[in-house]
Design an enzyme around this catalytic site. Structure first.
Site, mmCIF file in Angstrom:
data_model
loop_
_atom_site.group_PDB
_atom_site.id
_atom_site.type_symbol
_atom_site.label_atom_id
_atom_site.label_comp_id
_atom_site.label_asym_id
_atom_site.label_seq_id
_atom_site.Cartn_x
_atom_site.Cartn_y
_atom_site.Cartn_z
ATOM 1 N N LYS A 168 0.854 -1.208 0.000
ATOM 2 C CA LYS A 168 0.000 0.000 0.000
ATOM 3 C C LYS A 168 0.879 1.245 0.000
ATOM 4 O O LYS A 168 0.652 2.181 -0.766
ATOM 5 C CB LYS A 168 -0.878 0.009 1.252
ATOM 6 C CG LYS A 168 -1.520 1.349 1.562
ATOM 7 C CD LYS A 168 -2.427 1.317 2.770
ATOM 8 C CE LYS A 168 -1.718 1.574 4.035
ATOM 9 N NZ LYS A 168 -1.471 3.009 4.333
ATOM 10 N N ASN A 169 1.908 1.247 0.864
ATOM 11 C CA ASN A 169 2.694 2.469 1.059
ATOM 12 C C ASN A 169 3.740 2.689 -0.018
ATOM 13 O O ASN A 169 4.492 3.661 0.048
ATOM 14 C CB ASN A 169 3.326 2.479 2.458
ATOM 15 C CG ASN A 169 2.253 2.592 3.518
ATOM 16 O OD1 ASN A 169 1.101 2.904 3.219
ATOM 17 N ND2 ASN A 169 2.612 2.305 4.756
ATOM 18 N N ARG A 198 -3.872 9.806 4.140
ATOM 19 C CA ARG A 198 -2.665 10.605 4.352
ATOM 20 C C ARG A 198 -1.932 10.865 3.034
ATOM 21 O O ARG A 198 -1.411 11.948 2.821
ATOM 22 C CB ARG A 198 -1.739 9.864 5.325
ATOM 23 C CG ARG A 198 -0.389 10.512 5.561
ATOM 24 C CD ARG A 198 -0.477 11.767 6.353
ATOM 25 N NE ARG A 198 0.845 12.387 6.522
ATOM 26 C CZ ARG A 198 1.056 13.506 7.215
ATOM 27 N NH1 ARG A 198 0.045 14.133 7.790
ATOM 28 N NH2 ARG A 198 2.266 14.029 7.336
ATOM 29 N N CYS A 213 -4.913 7.764 9.298
ATOM 30 C CA CYS A 213 -5.092 7.237 10.661
ATOM 31 C C CYS A 213 -4.791 8.319 11.704
ATOM 32 O O CYS A 213 -3.842 9.075 11.555
ATOM 33 C CB CYS A 213 -4.162 6.048 10.876
ATOM 34 S SG CYS A 213 -4.616 4.629 9.872
ATOM 35 N N ARG A 228 0.258 14.627 13.135
ATOM 36 C CA ARG A 228 0.636 14.364 11.735
ATOM 37 C C ARG A 228 0.716 15.655 10.905
ATOM 38 O O ARG A 228 0.035 15.837 9.910
ATOM 39 C CB ARG A 228 -0.312 13.353 11.081
ATOM 40 C CG ARG A 228 -0.344 12.026 11.828
ATOM 41 C CD ARG A 228 -1.007 10.933 11.077
ATOM 42 N NE ARG A 228 -0.096 10.324 10.108
ATOM 43 C CZ ARG A 228 -0.459 9.270 9.362
ATOM 44 N NH1 ARG A 228 -1.686 8.807 9.415
ATOM 45 N NH2 ARG A 228 0.400 8.727 8.506
ATOM 46 N N PRO A 229 1.580 16.558 11.321
ATOM 47 C CA PRO A 229 1.704 17.832 10.592
ATOM 48 C C PRO A 229 2.363 17.639 9.222
ATOM 49 O O PRO A 229 2.859 16.549 8.916
ATOM 50 C CB PRO A 229 2.604 18.662 11.503
ATOM 51 C CG PRO A 229 3.405 17.664 12.262
ATOM 52 C CD PRO A 229 2.536 16.451 12.418
ATOM 53 N N ASP A 286 4.584 20.194 8.249
ATOM 54 C CA ASP A 286 5.551 21.317 8.291
ATOM 55 C C ASP A 286 6.845 21.001 7.545
ATOM 56 O O ASP A 286 7.405 21.872 6.851
ATOM 57 C CB ASP A 286 5.845 21.695 9.739
ATOM 58 C CG ASP A 286 6.364 20.524 10.559
ATOM 59 O OD1 ASP A 286 5.789 19.417 10.453
ATOM 60 O OD2 ASP A 286 7.372 20.681 11.261
ATOM 61 N N ASP A 317 4.393 0.420 12.136
ATOM 62 C CA ASP A 317 3.141 -0.163 11.641
ATOM 63 C C ASP A 317 2.933 -1.590 12.131
ATOM 64 O O ASP A 317 1.827 -2.114 12.011
ATOM 65 C CB ASP A 317 3.125 -0.149 10.095
ATOM 66 C CG ASP A 317 3.055 1.267 9.558
ATOM 67 O OD1 ASP A 317 3.284 1.460 8.367
ATOM 68 O OD2 ASP A 317 2.806 2.195 10.366
ATOM 69 N N ARG A 355 -9.096 0.188 4.088
ATOM 70 C CA ARG A 355 -8.147 1.101 3.443
ATOM 71 C C ARG A 355 -6.838 0.391 3.102
ATOM 72 O O ARG A 355 -6.132 0.784 2.190
ATOM 73 C CB ARG A 355 -7.862 2.294 4.372
ATOM 74 C CG ARG A 355 -9.023 3.252 4.535
ATOM 75 C CD ARG A 355 -8.587 4.495 5.313
ATOM 76 N NE ARG A 355 -7.300 4.935 4.859
ATOM 77 C CZ ARG A 355 -6.318 5.328 5.693
ATOM 78 N NH1 ARG A 355 -6.508 5.322 6.983
ATOM 79 N NH2 ARG A 355 -5.157 5.717 5.226
HETATM 80 C C1 EPZ Z 1 4.031 6.886 6.306
HETATM 81 O O1 EPZ Z 1 3.283 7.900 6.958
HETATM 82 C C2 EPZ Z 1 3.126 5.665 6.209
HETATM 83 N N1 EPZ Z 1 1.950 5.999 5.420
HETATM 84 C C3 EPZ Z 1 2.697 5.221 7.607
HETATM 85 O O2 EPZ Z 1 1.924 4.016 7.462
HETATM 86 C C4 EPZ Z 1 3.959 4.901 8.415
HETATM 87 O O3 EPZ Z 1 3.576 4.555 9.732
HETATM 88 C C5 EPZ Z 1 4.869 6.140 8.442
HETATM 89 O O4 EPZ Z 1 5.179 6.533 7.096
HETATM 90 C C6 EPZ Z 1 6.172 5.869 9.174
HETATM 91 O O5 EPZ Z 1 6.838 4.806 8.588
HETATM 92 C C7 EPZ Z 1 2.038 5.998 4.067
HETATM 93 O O6 EPZ Z 1 3.091 5.764 3.501
HETATM 94 C C8 EPZ Z 1 0.774 6.298 3.304
HETATM 95 P P1 EPZ Z 1 6.163 10.268 8.446
HETATM 96 P P2 EPZ Z 1 3.841 9.434 6.986
HETATM 97 O O7 EPZ Z 1 6.038 11.517 7.676
HETATM 98 O O8 EPZ Z 1 4.529 9.736 5.717
HETATM 99 C C9 EPZ Z 1 6.207 13.487 11.932
HETATM 100 C C10 EPZ Z 1 0.056 2.622 7.720
HETATM 101 O O9 EPZ Z 1 -0.490 2.090 8.707
HETATM 102 N N2 EPZ Z 1 6.165 14.498 10.869
HETATM 103 O O10 EPZ Z 1 7.384 9.436 8.294
HETATM 104 O O11 EPZ Z 1 2.738 10.310 7.420
HETATM 105 C C11 EPZ Z 1 4.918 12.707 12.023
HETATM 106 O O12 EPZ Z 1 3.950 13.403 12.788
HETATM 107 C C12 EPZ Z 1 0.528 4.056 7.832
HETATM 108 O O13 EPZ Z 1 0.248 2.061 6.615
HETATM 109 C C13 EPZ Z 1 6.282 15.845 11.210
HETATM 110 O O14 EPZ Z 1 6.438 16.192 12.377
HETATM 111 O O15 EPZ Z 1 4.914 9.320 8.167
HETATM 112 C C14 EPZ Z 1 5.349 11.427 12.685
HETATM 113 O O16 EPZ Z 1 5.419 11.622 14.072
HETATM 114 C C15 EPZ Z 1 0.302 4.651 9.195
HETATM 115 N N3 EPZ Z 1 6.232 16.784 10.223
HETATM 116 C C16 EPZ Z 1 6.761 11.213 12.123
HETATM 117 O O17 EPZ Z 1 7.177 12.482 11.617
HETATM 118 C C17 EPZ Z 1 6.056 16.438 8.908
HETATM 119 O O18 EPZ Z 1 6.030 17.346 8.041
HETATM 120 C C18 EPZ Z 1 6.824 10.203 10.981
HETATM 121 O O19 EPZ Z 1 5.917 10.617 9.990
HETATM 122 C C19 EPZ Z 1 5.933 15.066 8.576
HETATM 123 C C20 EPZ Z 1 5.991 14.124 9.568
#
Ligand code: EPZ
Length: 426
Positions: free
Chosen positions: A22-23, A92, A116, A121-122, A124, A305, A397
């Site tokens: 999926k990802n 997302r 989710c 989940r910002p 920024d 995950d 999903r």
């Molecule tokens: C991806 O989410 C995956 N989703 C998530 O899988 C997975 O858990 C995550 O990566 C971590 O491996 C998809 O690929 C669609 P991140 P993503 O940006 O991109 C913080 C599932 O169950 N952050 O790596 O949203 C954020 O809040 C899903 O399949 C900021 O602070 O994850 C988090 O605490 C759930 N600012 C951390 O970084 C930002 O601009 C990791 O988020 C972006 C992220």
């Protein structure tokens, strides 16, 4: 609306064919926007988030067609740069159309993403990094507007190895003049897969799998034929279910190398696991021992995950298993639900201590997120008696055919309609 009815206690035995990730397919579908001739993607799961991504592509003027697990995407007619709220808010990864539309159209308008509820989940890091490269942003009435004011190349340092921010930067820079180097980028296999697709379409990107990725922008990307890599979290899900229930399962079209930390823990818990090419065979007595402390971390660490799913698998394991969640602020939503089954879990901040219990009993459970839903089903399969799992919209999903696959393995599980709430005609 449906709910799952599960009668626990069955051992799981048989074969499951793992789907494409999926990802990975979601960022690759966004990347198709950059291609001015048709793309063919093999091994694409038929799940709700993919259907949403296809709907977004079509709303932008692209043509999409599914033939079994193959998707054909023709973005040559892409004519719009706005992703409407009703679609963006469903997942997302709609945020990845920000980078893709900036690259293709020079601008983008999209509502903030859904997904989710794992914390704030910002976005920024996405916005700050793209702004550093010359994009300008406005946020009005829930719509993020972005446009290139100028295109600066250079170095981007990510304070968190954000998967989504890395993907957005790869998409936004693939067609940009000049060279951009990402430092502290995400190293997940799904990032490597996205880079593999972009390179197949003519992009010049090096450093896949490392924290430092260099993107030399090219003038255009042509269509590409690409096969999506196996879903390592779907693989972990079936392994954890069979480990907890006991039995013998063989997973096909998967890759054990992508989930080494999970396999290591399941072996530690007492499972016999053999990885052979694209197959993984697991044997479990169902009588597990507690695992050594799990701390979730960006790849190649233990995947966040899989945290909930492994926790469910060891609810009856002998001893104490400790889980520390460091990636998301709210990723223990499944804990109070597991406690309804009689699980002995003590939560303290980012740490959950799980003491194995001899028995779990059925209960009515409600899923709040995708992987939490998989964890509740796992726990229901372990519990004595009948459990109900509500909140299946999350499950749809990210998992294709989960219920039927579990039935084929011998689980007593079925989905039933939930009567619509009775509305009195006043
Ligand atoms: C991806 O989410 C995956 N989703 C998530 O899988 C997975 O858990 C995550 O990566 C971590 O491996 C998809 O690929 C669609 P991140 P993503 O940006 O991109 C913080 C599932 O169950 N952050 O790596 O949203 C954020 O809040 C899903 O399949 C900021 O602070 O994850 C988090 O605490 C759930 N600012 C951390 O970084 C930002 O601009 C990791 O988020 C972006 C992220």
């Amino acid at each position: 609306m449906k709910k799952l009815l599960i009668t626990g206690g069955a051992r799981l035995s048989g074969t499951v064919r793992i789907h494409g990730a999926k990802n990975s397919v979601l960022p690759v579908l966004a990347a198709c926007c950059l291609c001015t001739s048709p793309c063919v993607l093999h091994n694409c799961p038929d799940i709700e988030d993919v259907r949403t991504a296809l709907a977004i592509l079509e709303s932008l003027g692209c043509k999409t067609r599914r033939e079994g697990s193959t998707l054909c995407i023709d973005a040559s007619g892409l004519s719009k740069f706005r992703v409407e709220k009703r679609l963006a808010g469903k997942m997302r990864s709609s945020i990845l159309f920000l980078g893709a539309l900036l690259a293709r159209c020079g601008k983008a308008e999209l509502a903030l993403p859904g997904g989710c509820p794992l914390g704030e989940r910002p976005i920024d890091l996405h916005v700050k990094s793209l702004a550093k490269l010359g994009a300008r942003f406005r946020f009005e009435k829930g719509i993020l507007q972005a446009a290139w004011r100028e295109r600066r190349d250079g170095d981007i340092f990510l304070s968190i190895p954000s998967v989504g921010a890395t993907e957005n930067l790869l998409l936004a820079c693939a067609l940009m003049n000049g060279t951009v180097t990402l430092h502290g980028a995400a190293r997940e296999p799904e990032i490597t897969d996205l880079i593999g697709f972009l390179r197949a379409a003519g992009a010049d990107i090096r450093g896949a799998g490392s924290g430092d990725i260099t993107i030399r922008g090219v003038k255009k990307l042509h269509g590409a034929t690409y096969t999506i890599l196996p879903d390592r979290i779907e693989t972990a899900t079936y392994l954890c279910m069979a480990a907890g229930c006991g039995g013998e399962v063989e997973l096909q079209r998967c890759d054990g190398r992508l989930l080494a930390p999970v396999i290591e823990r399941l072996r530690e818990a007492g499972c016999e696991i053999n990885c052979d090419g694209s197959e993984i065979a697991l044997k479990s007595s169902g009588k597990l021992t507690a695992v050594s402390p799990v701390t979730t971390a960006p790849y190649p660490g233990f995947p966040t995950d899989a945290q909930a799913i492994l926790m469910a698998a060891v609810l009856r394991a002998k001893g104490e298993s400790v889980f520390q969640e460091t990636v998301f602020e709210r990723r223990f939503l499944h804990v109070p639900e597991l406690q309804k089954l009689g699980a002995d879990i003590v939560l303290s901040g980012k740490t959950a201590r799980v003491r194995g219990v001899a028995h779990l009993h059925g209960a009515m459970l409600r899923a709040e997120d995708l992987r939490g839903a998989a964890a509740l089903i796992t726990a229901g399969l372990l519990a004595e008696g009948e459990s109900e799992v509500l909140g299946l919209s999350h499950l749809a999903r990210g998992y294709e055919n989960l219920e039927q696959n579990l039935k084929n393995l011998g689980a007593a599980i079925k989905s039933v309609d939930i009567p619509a709430p009775f509305v009195y005609n006043t």
